[in-house]
Structures are given as C-alpha cells and as structure tokens.
Design a protein around this motif. Structure first.
Motif, short mmCIF file in Angstrom:
data_model
loop_
_atom_site.label_atom_id
_atom_site.label_comp_id
_atom_site.label_asym_id
_atom_site.label_seq_id
_atom_site.Cartn_x
_atom_site.Cartn_y
_atom_site.Cartn_z
N THR A 95 0.88 -1.17 0.12
CA THR A 95 0.10 0.02 -0.09
C THR A 95 0.71 1.46 0.07
OG1 THR A 95 -0.06 -0.17 2.40
CG2 THR A 95 -1.84 -1.12 1.25
N ARG A 96 2.31 1.26 0.25
CA ARG A 96 2.97 2.36 0.40
C ARG A 96 4.32 2.20 -0.16
NH1 ARG A 96 2.98 4.99 6.25
NH2 ARG A 96 0.84 5.76 5.63
N ALA A 97 4.87 3.06 -0.86
CA ALA A 97 6.34 2.91 -1.32
C ALA A 97 7.28 2.98 0.12
CB ALA A 97 6.70 4.18 -2.03
N SER A 118 8.75 -1.55 -7.19
CA SER A 118 7.93 -1.05 -7.99
C SER A 118 6.76 -0.26 -7.33
CB SER A 118 7.05 -2.22 -8.76
OG SER A 118 6.68 -3.38 -7.87
N PRO A 119 5.82 0.65 -7.67
CA PRO A 119 5.07 1.45 -7.03
C PRO A 119 3.62 0.36 -6.71
CG PRO A 119 5.00 2.00 -9.35
CD PRO A 119 6.04 0.95 -9.08
N PRO A 120 2.68 0.68 -5.62
CA PRO A 120 1.86 -0.09 -5.29
C PRO A 120 0.89 -0.45 -6.61
CG PRO A 120 2.49 1.43 -3.46
CD PRO A 120 3.34 1.86 -4.60
N LYS A 121 0.62 0.51 -7.02
CA LYS A 121 -0.29 0.50 -8.23
C LYS A 121 0.10 -0.90 -9.26
CE LYS A 121 1.81 4.16 -10.90
NZ LYS A 121 1.61 5.69 -11.30
N GLY A 162 6.59 1.73 5.16
CA GLY A 162 6.92 2.40 4.08
C GLY A 162 7.36 4.06 4.64
N PHE A 163 7.48 4.58 3.46
CA PHE A 163 7.50 6.21 3.49
C PHE A 163 6.38 7.00 3.76
CE2 PHE A 163 11.05 5.10 0.60
CZ PHE A 163 12.22 5.11 1.27
N ASP A 164 6.29 7.52 5.07
CA ASP A 164 5.17 8.24 5.43
C ASP A 164 5.27 9.61 4.97
OD1 ASP A 164 2.67 8.88 6.67
OD2 ASP A 164 3.50 8.73 8.68
N ALA A 181 19.95 8.53 -1.84
CA ALA A 181 19.91 7.15 -2.00
C ALA A 181 21.36 6.86 -2.34
CB ALA A 181 19.00 6.69 -3.11
N THR A 182 21.72 5.53 -1.92
CA THR A 182 22.90 5.11 -2.46
C THR A 182 22.76 3.47 -3.04
OG1 THR A 182 23.39 4.59 0.15
CG2 THR A 182 24.35 6.46 -0.70
N GLY A 183 23.74 3.19 -3.83
CA GLY A 183 23.62 1.95 -4.37
C GLY A 183 22.26 1.60 -4.66
N SER A 184 22.19 0.13 -4.23
CA SER A 184 20.46 -0.44 -4.49
C SER A 184 19.56 0.27 -3.58
CB SER A 184 20.61 -1.79 -4.42
OG SER A 184 21.09 -2.39 -3.03
N GLY A 185 19.90 1.36 -2.73
CA GLY A 185 18.96 1.78 -1.92
C GLY A 185 18.11 2.67 -2.71
N ILE A 186 18.43 2.81 -4.17
CA ILE A 186 17.66 3.67 -5.14
C ILE A 186 16.18 2.80 -5.35
CG2 ILE A 186 18.42 2.54 -7.05
CD1 ILE A 186 17.42 6.21 -6.58
N SER A 187 16.17 1.49 -4.97
CA SER A 187 15.21 0.76 -5.12
C SER A 187 13.83 1.09 -4.63
CB SER A 187 15.26 -1.01 -4.66
OG SER A 187 14.13 -1.51 -5.00
N PRO A 188 13.53 1.59 -3.39
CA PRO A 188 12.27 2.06 -2.82
C PRO A 188 12.21 3.53 -3.24
CG PRO A 188 14.00 1.88 -1.05
CD PRO A 188 14.68 1.05 -2.36
N ILE A 189 13.26 3.98 -3.45
CA ILE A 189 13.00 5.47 -3.91
C ILE A 189 12.18 5.61 -5.33
CG2 ILE A 189 14.21 7.59 -4.76
CD1 ILE A 189 14.07 7.06 -1.67
N ARG A 190 12.59 4.56 -6.08
CA ARG A 190 11.69 4.57 -7.40
C ARG A 190 10.45 4.15 -7.36
NH1 ARG A 190 10.87 -1.10 -10.91
NH2 ARG A 190 9.08 -0.10 -11.80
N SER A 191 10.09 3.49 -6.33
CA SER A 191 8.71 3.18 -5.71
C SER A 191 7.87 4.51 -5.45
CB SER A 191 8.58 2.15 -4.74
OG SER A 191 7.16 1.88 -4.18
N LEU A 192 8.84 5.27 -4.47
CA LEU A 192 8.08 6.47 -4.31
C LEU A 192 7.96 7.38 -5.37
CD1 LEU A 192 7.59 8.41 -1.68
CD2 LEU A 192 10.07 9.24 -1.87
N VAL A 193 8.99 7.62 -6.13
CA VAL A 193 8.81 8.63 -7.19
C VAL A 193 7.74 8.29 -8.35
CG1 VAL A 193 10.13 9.45 -9.24
CG2 VAL A 193 11.16 9.15 -6.89
N GLU A 194 7.57 7.06 -8.50
CA GLU A 194 6.71 6.45 -9.27
C GLU A 194 5.29 6.42 -8.95
OE1 GLU A 194 7.99 3.19 -11.62
OE2 GLU A 194 10.06 4.47 -12.44
N SER A 195 5.03 6.49 -7.38
CA SER A 195 3.77 6.33 -6.88
C SER A 195 3.14 7.78 -6.92
CB SER A 195 4.03 5.89 -5.36
OG SER A 195 4.42 4.78 -5.22
#
Length: 299
Positions: A95-97, A118-121, A162-164, A181-195
């Motif tokens: 439900t949340r990035a 990926s974003p929740p949608k 997730g990110f509140d 973000a550093t390294g693969s830490g970009i993963s949940p950031i992608r979810s956030l940006v695309e959400s």
C-alpha cells in the motif's frame, strides 16, 4: 538502497539487505527451551509440547510465485520481476512506497529482505512485484539472480510502514523535499517517485543518488520520466572515470557543497542507503534546523 541493522532505531533498508534472521526459533526462546528441557521433572509429553510451542512462534506465511523477469539492471545489480497475479491478497497488501518483504529461494538456507521497487499500483494493475537486487557472493540474493524466468520463489507478507509522506504534506507547506539514496537503496526511492508524492506541486525536489560509477547507476533509463514529474536528479559518483563532469565523492559531501535550503521548517527529507550516509545527512540537516520528524525512512 547497503541495508543496515544495529538497533530498532538505526535500520536503513536497502533493496539488497541480506539479514540472517532465523526462520525457526529465536535465540532467547532456544535458551529458555534448553533450560526447561534440562529439568528432570518434565516428562516426554511435556518436552514435546515445549518444542512445538517454540516452533509455532514462526508465523510467517509464504506464497509461491514464479519469476517473470531476471535481467541485468547495472553492474552487479539485477532487475527481478515476480508474478503475483495468483496472489491478489499479497498484491493488495502493498500500500505504500518503501515497504519490503522476505524472499526465499529453493536450496538457499536463509531468506533475503528486499524492498519493493515497483509502485503499489503495479501490483494491483499488472500483478507483479519488481525488485532491484544486488548480487552478493554467497548470499540468497546471488542465488536469486542466477534463477531464470519461470523459476518459483517464495514471498512473505509485505512488511513495514514504508515512507510516511503524510508527514511532509500538503505540498504547499513543504516546498523542499530532499531525497538521498546510495547503491541499490534507489529501489524503494523508485517506488516513491513513481507512486507520486506531489513533486510537481513543490518548488524544490532533489534526488542525490550515489554510486561508485556510471556502470553501477541503476534506472538511468527512468531519469527523464522522473525529472518530468518534478524530481531533479543529482548523480554522485565516488569513483568516476576521467570523462565525468558531474558531482563526485560521497552523497553527503555533494549535498554539503550545494545545500541551498530556503526554509528548514518547510523541508522534508527521504533517506535510503548506507547507514553512515543516513546518519551524516541527518546530522547536517538537523543542525540546519530541519525537524527530525520530517526525515523519513522506510521502516
């Protein structure tokens, strides 16, 4: 974005975090179990009951799902897509990035904790979870990245808050959002940006993304779309080649050189990456007047 755990208050979740929690009996339970079993007053039936109760403490529900994609995403990083179309309850639980889950691979002794990229949608519309996974030698992640399309893995329930983003809303009250973000830490950031979090309604949204070099910078094919949504991307390379003209060194140093915070009280922050980076960025921003309550992490 890698994930580090030293206490419940110092967890920075990265996409390839490889914790080693026992899926069976916790250590404190084992100690108590050992002491109880040594008690000569317990009969065999009582001892079996104690063991059964300890085993039942593992309440993780595992769902089998096939891989629909395993492709290189950058140097040492893989784009993994899991088909969860036959598990609608699992899909709707995202439900949340910034949320994450455990993933098990056949013959690997321990699960990996992975942030959902990926974003929740996407889970509800296409029936997939996507991950950015760093292949670390000898880890479950390495075994996962070696699998092929159609191979079956096991997923736990979706975890974490997730990110509140509600803590830095409405956008007109928090014009500046700084993302690190550093390294693969970009993963949940992608979810956030695309959400979507109202980046286009804010005047200053910056993503400082650190990697060793361009070859290790994932999602470069998405940068244009991210910037069109209102996110300015600042790649920071710690070991660039001679042709690199952008920011170099560490993320925290690059940010310190730029700063440019118009109003600390209307600034929100999102962190995902190495523990040292997160701690130093937090110290810098809090010293500048940014509220610690407005610094978001994905746990």
């Amino acid at each position: 974005m890698s994930l580090t755990l030293s206490s419940p208050h110092s967890l920075i979740l990265h996409a390839h975090a490889h914790f080693s929690p026992s899926p069976f009996i916790p250590i404190p339970t084992l100690r108590r179990l050992h002491l109880n079993l040594r008690n000569h007053h317990l009969n065999r039936r009582q001892r079996i009951s104690i063991v059964s109760a300890a085993v039942r403490q593992d309440t993780t529900v595992w769902t089998q799902a096939p891989l629909s994609e395993v492709e290189p995403a950058a140097e040492s990083l893989f784009h993994i897509t899991v088909n969860i179309s036959d598990a609608p309850d699992l899909a709707t639980s995202h439900t949340r990035a910034g949320q994450y889950l455990q993933l098990r691979v056949p013959d690997a002794p321990k699960p990996s904790f992975l942030a959902i990229a990926s974003p929740p949608k996407l889970a509800t519309s296409r029936g997939v979870f996507e991950f950015l996974v760093k292949s670390v030698e000898g880890s479950t992640a390495e075994a996962l990245c070696a699998l092929k399309k159609g191979d079956v893995v096991e997923l736990s329930q979706v975890m974490g808050n997730g990110f509140d983003i509600s803590r830095v809303d409405p956008p007109e009250n928090f014009n500046t959002i700084l993302i690190f973000a550093t390294g693969s830490g970009i993963s949940p950031i992608r979810s956030l940006v695309e959400s979507g979090f109202g980046a286009g309604k804010r005047s200053d949204v910056r993503l400082y993304y650190g990697a060793r070099n361009l070859q290790r910078l994932a999602y470069q094919d998405r940068f244009k779309d991210w910037e069109s949504s209102g996110v300015k991307i600042v790649p920071v390379l710690s070991q660039p080649d001679a042709s690199w003209t952008g920011e170099s060194g560490y993320v925290q140093a690059a940010f310190t050189r730029a700063k440019q915070i118009s109003n600390p009280l209307s600034t929100g922050v999102v962190l995902s990456g190495q523990k040292q980076m997160a701690e130093e960025i937090t110290s810098i921003l809090v010293a500048d007047g940014v509220s610690v309550e407005k610094i978001l992490k994905n746990f």
